[in-house]
Design a protein around this motif. Structure first.
Motif, PDB file in Angstrom:
ATOM      1  N   UNK A 194       0.819  -1.005   0.128  1.00 11.25           N
ATOM      2  CA  UNK A 194       0.232  -0.101   0.001  1.00 11.25           C
ATOM      3  C   UNK A 194       0.864   0.899  -0.017  1.00 11.25           C
ATOM      4  N   UNK A 195       1.227   1.956  -1.008  1.00  4.19           N
ATOM      5  CA  UNK A 195       1.723   3.135  -1.350  1.00  4.19           C
ATOM      6  C   UNK A 195       1.676   4.449  -0.293  1.00  4.19           C
ATOM      7  N   UNK A 196       0.134   4.399   0.219  1.00  6.49           N
ATOM      8  CA  UNK A 196      -0.044   5.349   1.538  1.00  6.49           C
ATOM      9  C   UNK A 196       0.023   5.197   2.326  1.00  6.49           C
ATOM     10  N   UNK A 197       1.319   4.134   2.970  1.00 10.87           N
ATOM     11  CA  UNK A 197       1.593   3.898   4.281  1.00 10.87           C
ATOM     12  C   UNK A 197       3.025   3.536   4.294  1.00 10.87           C
ATOM     13  N   UNK A 198       3.355   3.820   4.774  1.00 14.78           N
ATOM     14  CA  UNK A 198       5.130   2.443   5.282  1.00 14.78           C
ATOM     15  C   UNK A 198       4.793   1.661   6.389  1.00 14.78           C
ATOM     16  N   UNK A 199       5.466   0.377   5.864  1.00 10.55           N
ATOM     17  CA  UNK A 199       5.410  -0.491   6.987  1.00 10.55           C
ATOM     18  C   UNK A 199       6.766  -0.506   7.214  1.00 10.55           C
ATOM     19  N   UNK A 200       7.664  -1.021   8.137  1.00  8.34           N
ATOM     20  CA  UNK A 200       9.208  -1.664   8.333  1.00  8.34           C
ATOM     21  C   UNK A 200       9.162  -3.426   7.441  1.00  8.34           C
ATOM     22  N   UNK A 201       8.226  -3.820   7.934  1.00  9.12           N
ATOM     23  CA  UNK A 201       8.521  -4.722   7.005  1.00  9.12           C
ATOM     24  C   UNK A 201       6.842  -5.900   5.921  1.00  9.12           C
ATOM     25  N   UNK A 202       7.029  -7.174   5.942  1.00  9.45           N
ATOM     26  CA  UNK A 202       5.931  -7.224   5.330  1.00  9.45           C
ATOM     27  C   UNK A 202       5.273  -7.753   6.195  1.00  9.45           C
ATOM     28  N   UNK A 203       5.190  -8.330   6.781  1.00 15.11           N
ATOM     29  CA  UNK A 203       4.909  -8.947   8.063  1.00 15.11           C
ATOM     30  C   UNK A 203       3.557  -8.078   9.357  1.00 15.11           C
ATOM     31  N   UNK A 204       4.312  -6.518   8.802  1.00 13.64           N
ATOM     32  CA  UNK A 204       3.478  -5.466   9.646  1.00 13.64           C
ATOM     33  C   UNK A 204       2.201  -4.938   9.066  1.00 13.64           C
ATOM     34  N   UNK A 205       3.128  -5.091   7.790  1.00 19.69           N
ATOM     35  CA  UNK A 205       1.888  -4.241   6.126  1.00 19.69           C
ATOM     36  C   UNK A 205       0.346  -5.679   6.698  1.00 19.69           C
ATOM     37  N   UNK A 206       1.281  -7.462   6.412  1.00 24.08           N
ATOM     38  CA  UNK A 206      -0.274  -8.172   6.460  1.00 24.08           C
ATOM     39  C   UNK A 206      -0.717  -8.425   7.962  1.00 24.08           C
ATOM     40  N   UNK A 207      -0.300  -8.420   9.182  1.00 26.53           N
ATOM     41  CA  UNK A 207      -1.005  -7.643  10.259  1.00 26.53           C
ATOM     42  C   UNK A 207      -1.509  -6.172  10.529  1.00 26.53           C
ATOM     43  N   UNK A 208      -1.472  -5.505   9.648  1.00 23.70           N
ATOM     44  CA  UNK A 208      -2.211  -4.486  10.122  1.00 23.70           C
ATOM     45  C   UNK A 208      -3.847  -4.749   9.240  1.00 23.70           C
ATOM     46  N   UNK A 209      -3.103  -5.539   7.942  1.00 27.14           N
ATOM     47  CA  UNK A 209      -4.384  -5.568   7.563  1.00 27.14           C
ATOM     48  C   UNK A 209      -5.047  -6.533   7.703  1.00 27.14           C
ATOM     49  N   UNK A 210      -4.888  -7.452   8.339  1.00 32.27           N
ATOM     50  CA  UNK A 210      -5.133  -8.421   9.405  1.00 32.27           C
ATOM     51  C   UNK A 210      -6.319  -7.998  10.117  1.00 32.27           C
ATOM     52  N   UNK A 211      -5.853  -7.291  11.136  1.00 29.69           N
ATOM     53  CA  UNK A 211      -6.183  -6.691  12.131  1.00 29.69           C
ATOM     54  C   UNK A 211      -8.155  -5.936  11.085  1.00 29.69           C
ATOM     55  N   UNK A 212      -7.628  -5.187  10.353  1.00 31.88           N
ATOM     56  CA  UNK A 212      -8.863  -4.191  10.298  1.00 31.88           C
ATOM     57  C   UNK A 212      -9.377  -5.521   9.661  1.00 31.88           C
ATOM     58  N   UNK A 213      -9.643  -6.724   8.988  1.00 35.23           N
ATOM     59  CA  UNK A 213     -10.503  -7.761   8.694  1.00 35.23           C
ATOM     60  C   UNK A 213     -11.158  -8.354   9.449  1.00 35.23           C
ATOM     61  N   UNK A 214     -10.538  -7.820  11.090  1.00 39.97           N
ATOM     62  CA  UNK A 214     -10.834  -8.808  11.607  1.00 39.97           C
ATOM     63  C   UNK A 214     -12.057  -7.829  12.509  1.00 39.97           C
ATOM     64  N   UNK A 215     -11.856  -6.630  12.509  1.00 35.58           N
ATOM     65  CA  UNK A 215     -12.507  -5.178  13.110  1.00 35.58           C
ATOM     66  C   UNK A 215     -13.742  -5.243  11.991  1.00 35.58           C
ATOM     67  N   UNK A 216     -13.806  -5.435  10.800  1.00 30.21           N
ATOM     68  CA  UNK A 216     -15.063  -5.736  10.366  1.00 30.21           C
ATOM     69  C   UNK A 216     -15.871  -6.768  10.337  1.00 30.21           C
ATOM     70  N   UNK A 217     -14.961  -7.677  10.025  1.00 21.34           N
ATOM     71  CA  UNK A 217     -16.061  -9.445  10.970  1.00 21.34           C
ATOM     72  C   UNK A 217     -16.273  -9.044  12.285  1.00 21.34           C
ATOM     73  N   UNK A 218     -15.879  -8.933  13.133  1.00 17.96           N
ATOM     74  CA  UNK A 218     -16.372  -8.745  14.776  1.00 17.96           C
ATOM     75  C   UNK A 218     -17.753  -7.816  14.372  1.00 17.96           C
ATOM     76  N   UNK A 219     -17.744  -6.253  13.983  1.00 20.03           N
ATOM     77  CA  UNK A 219     -18.602  -5.507  13.201  1.00 20.03           C
ATOM     78  C   UNK A 219     -19.905  -6.317  13.169  1.00 20.03           C
ATOM     79  N   UNK A 220     -19.552  -7.259  11.702  1.00 24.97           N
ATOM     80  CA  UNK A 220     -20.559  -7.989  11.053  1.00 24.97           C
ATOM     81  C   UNK A 220     -21.667  -8.679  12.190  1.00 24.97           C
TER      82      UNK A 220
END
Length: 245
Positions: A132-158
């Motif tokens: 994602x060019x809009x954010x800067x992550x130190x590692x791919x792991x950080x990017x994957x973790x951020x993506x996962x947490x967003x998906x979980x947030x949406x899942x919990x709301x659903x």
């Protein structure tokens, strides 16, 4: 001179499916549980064969919310429309068998991001990308973790909405997911036609050949072996060992 073989006697993985080894994330999520991203498949059934460890499968679908225990040798599968999330309670490792090999990688899997991230394809794909060019992550792991947490947030709301309103509360998410992939359907059809559909057609041709006493496809049989890659990818649910057939 040997007879001509039946076209397509040797092909991709059986039935046009795909297999992947999955080591489920043990990273903490917004609700304190460890596991992967929640998402849904729009045209593919997904199957699990638990290789080791233990965990849970959380699902949201036409029958509401369910939680299924996963232990070694458990086999489970779910069809399109079932939103799913893997919880890792200890070294959960799974062999994933995907219908329509190639379609999930082409966008059939839609993450359960909050609604503001599902407004248009460009916004969704930028958020879902590990680059994602809009954010800067130190590692791919950080990017994957951020993506996962967003998906979980949406899942919990659903999940909350389903608890309050019933499974019909998923319709808004389904509509958003369908709109996100509308521009990809022609390419998906080509992948399906060359994969799962071609495999089914090939079986029909072989049955016809057998009925006529034509054994050429048996004489043309072959063995395919695919070695696992050394590097594992950051997937939606965990680290992936992808077999490129």
């Amino acid at each position: 001179m040997s007879p001509d073989p039946v076209p397509g006697a040797a092909g991709p993985f059986p039935g046009g499916t795909a297999v992947t080894q999955l080591a489920v994330y043990d990273w903490s999520s917004p609700d304190g549980l460890r596991g992967g991203s929640a998402h849904v498949h729009l045209a593919c059934t997904e199957g699990y064969v638990v290789l080791g460890g233990h965990g849970r499968l959380q699902t949201l679908g036409p029958d509401g919310y369910r939680e299924t225990s996963l232990t070694p040798m458990t086999v489970a599968w779910f069809s399109p429309g079932v939103i799913h999330r893997l919880i890792n309670d200890g070294d959960l490792r799974i062999l994933v068998v995907m219908q329509n090999g190639g379609l999930p990688e082409a966008g059939d899997a839609v993450l359960t991001f909050p609604p503001e991230q599902l407004t248009d394809p460009a916004t969704y794909r930028r958020t879902a990308s590990l680059a994602d060019p809009a954010r800067v992550y130190a590692t791919d792991r950080d990017a994957a973790s951020h993506r996962k947490n967003l998906a979980v947030q949406g899942f919990l709301r659903l999940r909350e909405r389903v608890a309050e309103q019933g499974p019909g509360a998923l319709d808004e998410f389904y509509r958003a997911a369908g709109a996100l992939v509308a521009d990809q359907l022609e390419a998906w059809r080509e992948l399906w036609s060359a994969g799962a559909m071609a495999a089914a057609t090939r079986t029909g041709e072989q049955l016809d050949a057998l009925a006529q006493g034509d054994l050429r496809h048996l004489r043309a049989g072959g063995l395919t072996v695919v070695d696992p890659p050394e590097e594992r990818r950051y997937g939606m649910c965990g680290r992936l060992t992808v077999y490129e057939a």
